[in-house]
Motif scaffolding. Sequence first.
Motif, PDB file in Angstrom:
ATOM      1  N   ILE A  46       0.848  -1.205   0.000  1.00 13.92           N
ATOM      2  CA  ILE A  46       0.000   0.000   0.000  1.00 13.92           C
ATOM      3  C   ILE A  46       0.874   1.241   0.000  1.00 13.92           C
ATOM      4  O   ILE A  46       1.847   1.332   0.759  1.00 13.92           O
ATOM      5  N   ASP A  47       0.542   2.198  -0.837  1.00 14.10           N
ATOM      6  CA  ASP A  47       1.212   3.498  -0.881  1.00 14.10           C
ATOM      7  C   ASP A  47       0.202   4.564  -0.462  1.00 14.10           C
ATOM      8  O   ASP A  47      -0.686   4.924  -1.233  1.00 14.10           O
ATOM      9  N   ALA A  48       0.338   5.035   0.771  1.00 11.43           N
ATOM     10  CA  ALA A  48      -0.612   6.019   1.303  1.00 11.43           C
ATOM     11  C   ALA A  48       0.037   7.382   1.476  1.00 11.43           C
ATOM     12  O   ALA A  48      -0.438   8.203   2.260  1.00 11.43           O
ATOM     13  N   ARG A  49       1.102   7.627   0.743  1.00 12.84           N
ATOM     14  CA  ARG A  49       1.807   8.899   0.906  1.00 12.84           C
ATOM     15  C   ARG A  49       1.034  10.075   0.333  1.00 12.84           C
ATOM     16  O   ARG A  49       1.119  11.184   0.849  1.00 12.84           O
ATOM     17  N   GLY A  50       0.306   9.838  -0.727  1.00 15.06           N
ATOM     18  CA  GLY A  50      -0.468  10.913  -1.335  1.00 15.06           C
ATOM     19  C   GLY A  50      -1.869  10.991  -0.748  1.00 15.06           C
ATOM     20  O   GLY A  50      -2.262  10.204   0.109  1.00 15.06           O
ATOM     21  N   ARG A  51      -2.636  11.954  -1.236  1.00 18.38           N
ATOM     22  CA  ARG A  51      -4.011  12.111  -0.736  1.00 18.38           C
ATOM     23  C   ARG A  51      -4.875  10.929  -1.145  1.00 18.38           C
ATOM     24  O   ARG A  51      -5.842  10.589  -0.477  1.00 18.38           O
ATOM     25  N   LYS A  52      -4.519  10.301  -2.263  1.00 15.78           N
ATOM     26  CA  LYS A  52      -5.274   9.150  -2.740  1.00 15.78           C
ATOM     27  C   LYS A  52      -4.455   7.885  -2.497  1.00 15.78           C
ATOM     28  O   LYS A  52      -3.316   7.775  -2.941  1.00 15.78           O
ATOM     29  N   VAL A  53      -5.022   6.944  -1.768  1.00 18.28           N
ATOM     30  CA  VAL A  53      -4.323   5.697  -1.456  1.00 18.28           C
ATOM     31  C   VAL A  53      -4.267   4.809  -2.694  1.00 18.28           C
ATOM     32  O   VAL A  53      -5.279   4.573  -3.351  1.00 18.28           O
ATOM     33  N   LEU A  54      -3.062   4.314  -3.005  1.00 21.24           N
ATOM     34  CA  LEU A  54      -2.859   3.424  -4.138  1.00 21.24           C
ATOM     35  C   LEU A  54      -2.231   2.123  -3.650  1.00 21.24           C
ATOM     36  O   LEU A  54      -1.632   2.073  -2.571  1.00 21.24           O
ATOM     37  N   VAL A  55      -2.362   1.084  -4.448  1.00 22.36           N
ATOM     38  CA  VAL A  55      -1.786  -0.213  -4.108  1.00 22.36           C
ATOM     39  C   VAL A  55      -0.865  -0.634  -5.247  1.00 22.36           C
ATOM     40  O   VAL A  55      -1.291  -0.749  -6.401  1.00 22.36           O
ATOM     41  N   ASN A  56       0.396  -0.840  -4.911  1.00 22.04           N
ATOM     42  CA  ASN A  56       1.372  -1.318  -5.896  1.00 22.04           C
ATOM     43  C   ASN A  56       1.314  -2.836  -5.948  1.00 22.04           C
ATOM     44  O   ASN A  56       1.445  -3.509  -4.925  1.00 22.04           O
ATOM     45  N   VAL A  57       1.131  -3.365  -7.149  1.00 18.90           N
ATOM     46  CA  VAL A  57       0.924  -4.806  -7.316  1.00 18.90           C
ATOM     47  C   VAL A  57       1.856  -5.358  -8.396  1.00 18.90           C
ATOM     48  O   VAL A  57       1.981  -4.774  -9.477  1.00 18.90           O
ATOM     49  N   GLU A  58       2.520  -6.461  -8.091  1.00 16.27           N
ATOM     50  CA  GLU A  58       3.198  -7.263  -9.102  1.00 16.27           C
ATOM     51  C   GLU A  58       2.246  -8.410  -9.441  1.00 16.27           C
ATOM     52  O   GLU A  58       1.744  -9.094  -8.531  1.00 16.27           O
ATOM     53  N   ALA A  59       1.964  -8.621 -10.706  1.00 14.04           N
ATOM     54  CA  ALA A  59       0.932  -9.582 -11.106  1.00 14.04           C
ATOM     55  C   ALA A  59       1.426 -10.506 -12.211  1.00 14.04           C
ATOM     56  O   ALA A  59       2.333 -10.168 -12.975  1.00 14.04           O
ATOM     57  N   GLU A  60       0.787 -11.666 -12.272  1.00 16.87           N
ATOM     58  CA  GLU A  60       1.030 -12.633 -13.347  1.00 16.87           C
ATOM     59  C   GLU A  60      -0.290 -12.913 -14.052  1.00 16.87           C
ATOM     60  O   GLU A  60      -1.329 -13.069 -13.387  1.00 16.87           O
ATOM     61  N   LEU A  61      -0.261 -12.994 -15.359  1.00 20.14           N
ATOM     62  CA  LEU A  61      -1.428 -13.359 -16.152  1.00 20.14           C
ATOM     63  C   LEU A  61      -1.082 -14.618 -16.940  1.00 20.14           C
ATOM     64  O   LEU A  61      -0.102 -14.642 -17.703  1.00 20.14           O
ATOM     65  N   PHE A  62      -1.892 -15.651 -16.785  1.00 23.79           N
ATOM     66  CA  PHE A  62      -1.690 -16.914 -17.498  1.00 23.79           C
ATOM     67  C   PHE A  62      -2.757 -17.035 -18.591  1.00 23.79           C
ATOM     68  O   PHE A  62      -3.956 -16.882 -18.308  1.00 23.79           O
ATOM     69  N   ILE A  63      -2.322 -17.280 -19.791  1.00 25.59           N
ATOM     70  CA  ILE A  63      -3.230 -17.408 -20.935  1.00 25.59           C
ATOM     71  C   ILE A  63      -3.067 -18.815 -21.512  1.00 25.59           C
ATOM     72  O   ILE A  63      -1.966 -19.205 -21.916  1.00 25.59           O
ATOM     73  N   ASN A  64      -4.165 -19.564 -21.469  1.00 30.07           N
ATOM     74  CA  ASN A  64      -4.132 -20.954 -21.953  1.00 30.07           C
ATOM     75  C   ASN A  64      -3.042 -21.778 -21.254  1.00 30.07           C
ATOM     76  O   ASN A  64      -2.366 -22.604 -21.863  1.00 30.07           O
ATOM     77  N   GLU A  65      -2.877 -21.525 -19.983  1.00 31.97           N
ATOM     78  CA  GLU A  65      -1.821 -22.205 -19.222  1.00 31.97           C
ATOM     79  C   GLU A  65      -2.239 -22.300 -17.763  1.00 31.97           C
ATOM     80  O   GLU A  65      -2.815 -21.355 -17.212  1.00 31.97           O
ATOM     81  N   SER A  66      -1.952 -23.432 -17.123  1.00 34.37           N
ATOM     82  CA  SER A  66      -2.249 -23.607 -15.710  1.00 34.37           C
ATOM     83  C   SER A  66      -1.269 -22.789 -14.877  1.00 34.37           C
ATOM     84  O   SER A  66      -0.060 -22.803 -15.139  1.00 34.37           O
ATOM     85  N   PRO A  67      -1.742 -22.069 -13.871  1.00 34.28           N
ATOM     86  CA  PRO A  67      -0.848 -21.206 -13.099  1.00 34.28           C
ATOM     87  C   PRO A  67       0.108 -21.959 -12.180  1.00 34.28           C
ATOM     88  O   PRO A  67       1.172 -21.460 -11.839  1.00 34.28           O
ATOM     89  N   GLY A  68      -0.261 -23.149 -11.731  1.00 31.46           N
ATOM     90  CA  GLY A  68       0.604 -23.868 -10.786  1.00 31.46           C
ATOM     91  C   GLY A  68       0.605 -23.204  -9.419  1.00 31.46           C
ATOM     92  O   GLY A  68      -0.090 -22.220  -9.165  1.00 31.46           O
ATOM     93  N   SER A  69       1.407 -23.722  -8.534  1.00 34.08           N
ATOM     94  CA  SER A  69       1.456 -23.219  -7.161  1.00 34.08           C
ATOM     95  C   SER A  69       2.462 -22.090  -7.013  1.00 34.08           C
ATOM     96  O   SER A  69       3.450 -22.013  -7.762  1.00 34.08           O
ATOM     97  N   LEU A  70       2.220 -21.217  -6.049  1.00 34.79           N
ATOM     98  CA  LEU A  70       3.194 -20.190  -5.709  1.00 34.79           C
ATOM     99  C   LEU A  70       4.379 -20.770  -4.925  1.00 34.79           C
ATOM    100  O   LEU A  70       5.407 -20.118  -4.766  1.00 34.79           O
ATOM    101  N   LEU A  71       4.213 -21.980  -4.413  1.00 35.00           N
ATOM    102  CA  LEU A  71       5.237 -22.586  -3.572  1.00 35.00           C
ATOM    103  C   LEU A  71       6.372 -23.173  -4.409  1.00 35.00           C
ATOM    104  O   LEU A  71       6.152 -23.889  -5.368  1.00 35.00           O
ATOM    105  N   ASP A  72       7.594 -22.866  -3.985  1.00 31.57           N
ATOM    106  CA  ASP A  72       8.776 -23.497  -4.573  1.00 31.57           C
ATOM    107  C   ASP A  72       9.287 -24.616  -3.682  1.00 31.57           C
ATOM    108  O   ASP A  72       9.936 -25.544  -4.142  1.00 31.57           O
ATOM    109  N   HIS A  73       8.994 -24.502  -2.363  1.00 32.16           N
ATOM    110  CA  HIS A  73       9.539 -25.455  -1.394  1.00 32.16           C
ATOM    111  C   HIS A  73       8.412 -26.299  -0.804  1.00 32.16           C
ATOM    112  O   HIS A  73       7.535 -25.783  -0.131  1.00 32.16           O
ATOM    113  N   PHE A  74       8.445 -27.573  -1.100  1.00 34.39           N
ATOM    114  CA  PHE A  74       7.501 -28.509  -0.496  1.00 34.39           C
ATOM    115  C   PHE A  74       8.289 -29.408   0.457  1.00 34.39           C
ATOM    116  O   PHE A  74       9.035 -30.293   0.015  1.00 34.39           O
TER     117      PHE A  74
END
Length: 526
Positions: A46-74
């Motif tokens: 969350i970036d609340a420094r300005g008068r309007k609160v914004l949310v910085n997001v890193e995102a992934e988009l999967f197209i015709n592909e299974s996303p799989g798990s976020l976990l690397d360590h099982f």
Amino acid sequence: MKKTFSLQLSPEEAYDEANFKRSVLKKAGLRVDTPYTFARQTRRSIDARGRKVLVNVEAELFINESPGSLLDHFPEYKNVSQSSPLLIVGAGPAGLFAALRAIELGIKPIVIERGKDVRARRRDLAAINKEGIVNPDSNYCFGEGGAGTYSDGKLYTRSKKRGDIRRIMEILVAHGATEEILVDAHPHIGTNKLPVLVAKLRESILDAGGEILFETRVEDLILEENEIKGVITHTGEKIKGIGVILATGHSARDIFHLLHHRKVLIEAKPFALGVRIEHSQNLIDRIQYHCEIDRGPYLPASAYSLVQQTDYQGKQRGVFSFCMCPGGFIVPAATSPGELVVNGMSPSRRDSKFANSGMVVSVELEDLPQFQKYGPLAAMHFQAEVEKKAWEMGGKTQVAPAQRMVDFVNRKVSSSLLDTSYQPGLESVEMREVLPDFISARMAMAFKAFGQKMKGYLTNEAQLIGVESRTSSPVRIPRDKESFEHPQIKRLFPCGEGAGYAGGIVSAAMDGERCAEKLIEMYVKR
């Protein structure tokens, strides 16, 4: 096909799943109804420094592909029931993660915990909250999961070892935490969800052939020619192993006394002491999010972090917020009768109407000349004296001494106190009679500065509740920087918060893993 994006979104777009997906598809130049697409967040802040609160997001988009798990360590825990035993004293985050790492490395952990399992522990927490009865072996600090079990479950750390941090997070997810903790910049689990997670960590240890001995207090060490062979419990039982990881937490004063009595090298350590400050969450939200009424349905309860350097009698010391709990509760964290200690915690939803934070002053050893006669236990005796004074001023129960914030600055006993989340109740006192002068004077200075940094923070609609004294261990158990072994006692590995090498769930867990690795590397033949 996978695409990655960096987005700056409104709270409605970031925290609503449908809105978020629409924003990602728009960024990708695709229609909202494009089939076979899946969008997820991998990082969010969350970036609340300005008068309007914004949310910085890193995102992934999967197209015709299974996303799989976020976990690397099982994690895989093979059966170690027939392996050499390694003793771990304390079942907090450091002890539990040391045990799990030992299993991964093929060694059987025997975890020795003075307190009760997480379910049985609840009765003792009810007793301290409702009746003021302190069980010295089962309370908010002692028992399965340690102090972290009944806490906010904050998972951020100052450590720079990002890979190690990710590994700890993924083990927590594998045991029941949500994948949200892998995404949020300031992740937390919540006091309502931590007990279930801790029980699952225990199940992994037991299922792999490890042992956990509850209600078993270590009362002596088996030492032979500067080498530890094992421990002796309160029943007189001798338990031996290839080494001992000492992960007893910052409040195990009997262990510090034992080490000192047995002439095992320990050192006095600086720490911090002060109070809990409680505001309404709505007030903190309005300050932090610049909103007129409330934060709305999407934004989480806001937090804050404050620090101020103060000069008192020619000495510079920091005053800082500690363990801030948005939408949380203040709880009685004493570990012995005749003392009063408070701490904070939050449920996963952080939906209490109160916000609380520790507000503490750095205490250096030179601030405690009258306690130097206690040698390495000097800071611990100072800590205990303040806690006893707070207990006496509150009426010799778990009722806590308290004062409104502006009244404290103006040296005025509050004629009335505010509603509070602290269940045992409050007693109006002059907090300067509880806190030493060098603490209270610095806090008053800092509050004025904080009122300038956060307009509205310094208010009589907030109150000080004391004392917050268990910020970190007042004792350090030294160890070699490379091997992690005690410099005097072979096979003894001081670990976690109690030894002075961690400050929170994640750093303690990481330290537990490292201690297990070092001990096994040195003393197990491959």
